[in-house]
Design a protein around this motif. Structure first.
Motif, PDB file in Angstrom:
ATOM      1  N   ASP A  55       0.826  -1.214   0.000  1.00  0.00           N
ATOM      2  CA  ASP A  55       0.000   0.000   0.000  1.00  0.00           C
ATOM      3  C   ASP A  55       0.857   1.258   0.000  1.00  0.00           C
ATOM      4  OD1 ASP A  55      -2.347  -1.449  -0.029  1.00  0.00           O
ATOM      5  OD2 ASP A  55      -2.580  -1.402   2.154  1.00  0.00           O
ATOM      6  N   ALA A  56       1.944   1.240   0.751  1.00  0.00           N
ATOM      7  CA  ALA A  56       2.826   2.406   0.813  1.00  0.00           C
ATOM      8  C   ALA A  56       3.470   2.672  -0.542  1.00  0.00           C
ATOM      9  CB  ALA A  56       3.899   2.191   1.880  1.00  0.00           C
ATOM     10  N   VAL A  57       3.899   1.615  -1.212  1.00  0.00           N
ATOM     11  CA  VAL A  57       4.519   1.762  -2.535  1.00  0.00           C
ATOM     12  C   VAL A  57       3.499   2.283  -3.534  1.00  0.00           C
ATOM     13  CG1 VAL A  57       5.549   0.482  -4.451  1.00  0.00           C
ATOM     14  CG2 VAL A  57       6.325   0.065  -2.120  1.00  0.00           C
ATOM     15  N   ILE A  88       2.884   6.110  -3.434  1.00  0.00           N
ATOM     16  CA  ILE A  88       3.847   7.032  -4.053  1.00  0.00           C
ATOM     17  C   ILE A  88       3.794   6.947  -5.577  1.00  0.00           C
ATOM     18  CG2 ILE A  88       5.399   7.066  -2.067  1.00  0.00           C
ATOM     19  CD1 ILE A  88       7.322   5.275  -3.771  1.00  0.00           C
ATOM     20  N   GLY A  89       2.973   6.056  -6.113  1.00  0.00           N
ATOM     21  CA  GLY A  89       2.730   6.022  -7.545  1.00  0.00           C
ATOM     22  C   GLY A  89       3.706   5.211  -8.375  1.00  0.00           C
ATOM     23  N   VAL A  90       4.349   4.199  -7.769  1.00  0.00           N
ATOM     24  CA  VAL A  90       5.248   3.324  -8.522  1.00  0.00           C
ATOM     25  C   VAL A  90       4.896   1.870  -8.209  1.00  0.00           C
ATOM     26  CG1 VAL A  90       7.143   5.000  -8.556  1.00  0.00           C
ATOM     27  CG2 VAL A  90       7.051   3.307  -6.745  1.00  0.00           C
ATOM     28  N   THR A  91       5.465   0.958  -8.991  1.00  0.00           N
ATOM     29  CA  THR A  91       5.232  -0.465  -8.742  1.00  0.00           C
ATOM     30  C   THR A  91       6.233  -0.966  -7.701  1.00  0.00           C
ATOM     31  OG1 THR A  91       6.764  -1.163 -10.460  1.00  0.00           O
ATOM     32  CG2 THR A  91       4.473  -0.791 -11.130  1.00  0.00           C
ATOM     33  N   GLU A  92       5.959  -2.139  -7.171  1.00  0.00           N
ATOM     34  CA  GLU A  92       6.874  -2.725  -6.191  1.00  0.00           C
ATOM     35  C   GLU A  92       8.225  -3.027  -6.825  1.00  0.00           C
ATOM     36  OE1 GLU A  92       5.578  -5.586  -3.192  1.00  0.00           O
ATOM     37  OE2 GLU A  92       3.537  -5.289  -3.936  1.00  0.00           O
TER      38      GLU A  92
END
Length: 65
Positions: free
Chosen positions: A30-32, A35-39
């Motif tokens: 969820d945090a990743v 910020i609008g990027v993939t894991e």
């Protein structure tokens, strides 16, 4: 839509933001996402920029022969 190129300063700020969100109890996924990027991008950034402080210290120690 073109891909967004992030500057190194932005990447470090986003990595810190994820650390704060995880510390506050949010899941890493969820945090990743917040910020609008993939894991995959997050882990690549973490590998590339996560230890930048340590590497600068190693370089200065290794140059003295």
């Amino acid at each position: 839509m073109p891909k967004k190129r992030h500057k190194p300063e932005e990447i470090v700020a986003k990595l810190r933001q994820v650390d704060v969100l995880v510390w506050q109890g949010q899941s890493l996924a969820d945090a990743v996402r917040s910020i609008g990027v993939t894991e995959v991008t997050y882990y690549r950034w973490r590998q590339e920029y996560g230890g930048a402080e340590d590497r600068s210290g190693e370089a200065s120690q290794g140059s003295g022969d």
